[in-house]
Scaffold this motif. Structure first.
Motif, PDB file in Angstrom:
ATOM      1  N   TRP A 207       0.853  -1.097   0.059  1.00 54.12           N
ATOM      2  CA  TRP A 207      -0.035  -0.034  -0.138  1.00 54.12           C
ATOM      3  C   TRP A 207       1.014   1.173  -0.052  1.00 54.12           C
ATOM      4  O   TRP A 207       2.019   1.314   0.651  1.00 54.12           O
ATOM      5  CB  TRP A 207      -0.997  -0.121   1.270  1.00 54.12           C
ATOM      6  N   SER A 208       0.496   2.234  -0.463  1.00 49.20           N
ATOM      7  CA  SER A 208       0.929   3.579  -0.616  1.00 49.20           C
ATOM      8  C   SER A 208       0.111   4.681  -0.836  1.00 49.20           C
ATOM      9  O   SER A 208      -1.003   4.507  -0.929  1.00 49.20           O
ATOM     10  CB  SER A 208       1.979   3.694  -1.805  1.00 49.20           C
ATOM     11  N   ARG A 210      -0.453   8.408  -2.789  1.00 48.59           N
ATOM     12  CA  ARG A 210      -0.111   8.816  -4.047  1.00 48.59           C
ATOM     13  C   ARG A 210      -1.076  10.034  -4.446  1.00 48.59           C
ATOM     14  O   ARG A 210      -2.088   9.950  -4.139  1.00 48.59           O
ATOM     15  CB  ARG A 210      -0.098   7.973  -5.253  1.00 48.59           C
ATOM     16  N   ARG A 215      -4.544   9.517  -2.487  1.00 45.65           N
ATOM     17  CA  ARG A 215      -5.325   8.401  -2.524  1.00 45.65           C
ATOM     18  C   ARG A 215      -4.554   7.150  -2.031  1.00 45.65           C
ATOM     19  O   ARG A 215      -3.363   7.101  -1.979  1.00 45.65           O
ATOM     20  CB  ARG A 215      -5.649   8.205  -4.044  1.00 45.65           C
ATOM     21  N   CYS A 217      -3.474   3.373  -2.583  1.00 47.40           N
ATOM     22  CA  CYS A 217      -2.975   2.678  -3.743  1.00 47.40           C
ATOM     23  C   CYS A 217      -2.387   1.176  -3.466  1.00 47.40           C
ATOM     24  O   CYS A 217      -1.914   1.229  -2.367  1.00 47.40           O
ATOM     25  CB  CYS A 217      -1.828   3.296  -4.577  1.00 47.40           C
ATOM     26  N   SER A 219      -0.537  -2.308  -4.852  1.00 47.99           N
ATOM     27  CA  SER A 219       0.219  -3.055  -6.112  1.00 47.99           C
ATOM     28  C   SER A 219       0.712  -4.165  -5.490  1.00 47.99           C
ATOM     29  O   SER A 219       0.779  -4.661  -4.391  1.00 47.99           O
ATOM     30  CB  SER A 219       1.440  -2.186  -6.296  1.00 47.99           C
ATOM     31  N   TRP A 223      -2.407  -7.818  -8.050  1.00 50.34           N
ATOM     32  CA  TRP A 223      -2.727  -6.374  -8.743  1.00 50.34           C
ATOM     33  C   TRP A 223      -1.754  -6.561  -9.976  1.00 50.34           C
ATOM     34  O   TRP A 223      -0.503  -6.671 -10.000  1.00 50.34           O
ATOM     35  CB  TRP A 223      -2.651  -5.285  -8.113  1.00 50.34           C
ATOM     36  N   VAL A 226      -0.994  -0.615 -10.547  1.00 45.43           N
ATOM     37  CA  VAL A 226      -1.145  -0.048  -9.453  1.00 45.43           C
ATOM     38  C   VAL A 226      -2.684   0.413  -9.565  1.00 45.43           C
ATOM     39  O   VAL A 226      -3.256   1.036 -10.687  1.00 45.43           O
ATOM     40  CB  VAL A 226      -0.291   1.218  -9.357  1.00 45.43           C
ATOM     41  N   SER A 227      -3.324   0.213  -8.544  1.00 45.05           N
ATOM     42  CA  SER A 227      -4.925   0.641  -8.463  1.00 45.05           C
ATOM     43  C   SER A 227      -5.088   1.724  -7.342  1.00 45.05           C
ATOM     44  O   SER A 227      -4.641   1.131  -6.175  1.00 45.05           O
ATOM     45  CB  SER A 227      -5.707  -0.736  -8.226  1.00 45.05           C
ATOM     46  N   CYS A 228      -5.598   2.579  -7.410  1.00 47.31           N
ATOM     47  CA  CYS A 228      -5.583   3.733  -6.389  1.00 47.31           C
ATOM     48  C   CYS A 228      -7.332   4.114  -6.224  1.00 47.31           C
ATOM     49  O   CYS A 228      -8.086   4.060  -7.162  1.00 47.31           O
ATOM     50  CB  CYS A 228      -4.898   4.914  -6.589  1.00 47.31           C
ATOM     51  N   THR A 229      -7.686   4.368  -4.891  1.00 42.61           N
ATOM     52  CA  THR A 229      -8.965   4.673  -4.602  1.00 42.61           C
ATOM     53  C   THR A 229      -8.799   5.954  -3.617  1.00 42.61           C
ATOM     54  O   THR A 229      -7.975   6.026  -2.630  1.00 42.61           O
ATOM     55  CB  THR A 229      -9.678   3.739  -4.111  1.00 42.61           C
ATOM     56  N   ASP A 242     -14.430   2.385  -5.970  1.00 47.90           N
ATOM     57  CA  ASP A 242     -13.677   1.542  -7.057  1.00 47.90           C
ATOM     58  C   ASP A 242     -14.125   2.042  -8.383  1.00 47.90           C
ATOM     59  O   ASP A 242     -15.149   2.168  -8.942  1.00 47.90           O
ATOM     60  CB  ASP A 242     -14.136   0.225  -6.833  1.00 47.90           C
TER      61      ASP A 242
END
Length: 371
Positions: A207-208, A210, A215, A217, A219, A223, A226-229, A242
């Motif tokens: 997790w991060s 960004r 948000r 993110c 990875s 995954w 990278v997916s961010c929310t 989502d």
């Protein structure tokens, strides 16, 4: 068959009653909620007016699990806040009823949401106009925190060291859990059995935080990119957005609530290693060792059991991440009611359950009874 099931559970562990067919049928009937407008209500307050109640409005605070609090306010007075249950039916009707009462047409309407505006269209008659207030706008729920909703970095920091669990909107069995570690690792597990809570670890993720909008993110793991929310947190309710399905809601639990950490996994493995290739002898109520049941644990999750009546039977077993031991006849599916907390002290065994006396026994090296 039901009697045979009880013999297995009671003779072996004597700890928990099996789920009744009625309870299983009730779980099967629980409505699914694909209805996008409903997701906008979770954690917020729906206020609407019925034409047959001039000057009055009903406010309903909607919890994730299918419960909530409601009150009706008129020009001169208001009812006492009351507990309610809500559901959405297969035809899209949104229903609000008092706890324990079956919904009828006067409780239900087709829900539409446009921003902060909402309408409910009953089976007959004019629509009920309404609006959505953020959070517990009418202060209906004493359990609702007064703290301001957290967003961005502050919301993400609230996740660190804690567990995020996803469950169906309207209540039901948790199906996904994330344990957020300080080092940027996410321990993830699925729980996809319909009548059995069994968390299965998935590959670790990262997790991060960004972007200027801060948000959350993900990875790595499953995954491919990278997916961010965006994330917001209000009390124990977490809301994510989502890109594919829209709003998602989850519950925030303190610490490693689903035992996903490396330490919890190591503790469970240590218990499993103590069982594999060995025999557990359980004491009967009169204290006779082995008279309460005997189980041999194979390496592949198979085993053999000897019941109180002397019958031998093939079984299967598993040890869950939280340390619960589950044993059933080989041809049957696992159930929560057939699991008990396993404690080991040397070769001494204790099987515990909240609603039954502890069952004592011992571990004997090897296949003691040559089963």
């Amino acid at each position: 068959m039901q009697n045979r099931i009880w013999v297995i559970a009671a003779a072996l562990a004597n700890i928990a009653q099996l789920a009744t067919p009625a309870a299983q049928a009730e779980e099967e009937r629980r409505p699914e909620v694909p209805h996008a407008p409903l997701r906008a209500l979770v954690g917020n307050t729906l206020v609407y007016a019925k034409p047959d109640q001039p000057g009055a409005e009903t406010g309903v605070f909607i919890r994730l699990d299918g419960t909530g609090r409601a009150v009706t306010r008129g020009p001169d007075d208001a009812s006492e806040p009351r507990a309610i249950q809500w559901s959405i039916l297969s035809d899209g009707k949104f229903c609000v009823t008092d706890v324990g009462r079956r919904a009828w047409d006067g409780d239900c309407g087709i829900l539409s949401v446009d921003g902060s505006l909402a309408t409910l269209a009953p089976a007959s008659g004019p629509v009920w106009p309404g609006r959505i207030l953020e959070g517990d706008g009418w202060k209906l729920d004493p359990a609702t925190p007064s703290d301001k909703r957290l967003v961005g970095r502050a919301a993400i920091q609230a996740l660190i060291g804690n567990t995020l669990v996803l469950l169906p909107v309207g209540g039901g069995r948790e199906y996904l859990a994330h344990y957020f570690m300080v080092n940027g690792t996410v321990r993830r597990a699925h729980n996809d059995q319909p009548y059995f809570n069994h968390w299965v670890l998935q590959p670790d993720e990262k997790w991060s935080i960004r972007g200027e909008s801060e948000r959350l993110c993900f990875s790595g793991g499953a995954w491919e990119k990278v997916s961010c929310t965006p994330v917001s947190v209000s009390g124990d309710l977490v809301t994510l957005h989502d890109e594919r399905v829209g709003l998602l809601h989850a519950r925030l639990l303190k610490g490693d609530a689903r035992n996903l950490s490396l330490a919890a996994g190591a503790a469970a493995k240590k218990k499993a290693d103590a069982l594999i290739g060995n025999t557990m002898e359980l004491k009967a109520a009169d204290g006779r060792t082995g008279a309460g049941g005997v189980v041999y644990f194979g390496r592949d999750g198979s085993g053999r059991a000897k019941w109180r009546d002397g019958t031998l039977a093939p079984v299967k077993w598993l040890l869950q991440l939280d340390g619960k031991l589950c044993i059933v006849e080989r041809q049957r599916e696992f159930r929560d009611s057939e699991c008990s907390m396993l404690s080991l002290d040397g070769n001494a065994v204790t099987l515990g359950s909240p609603d039954r006396p502890a069952l004592l026994g011992r571990i004997v090296k090897g296949n003691a009874l040559r089963m």
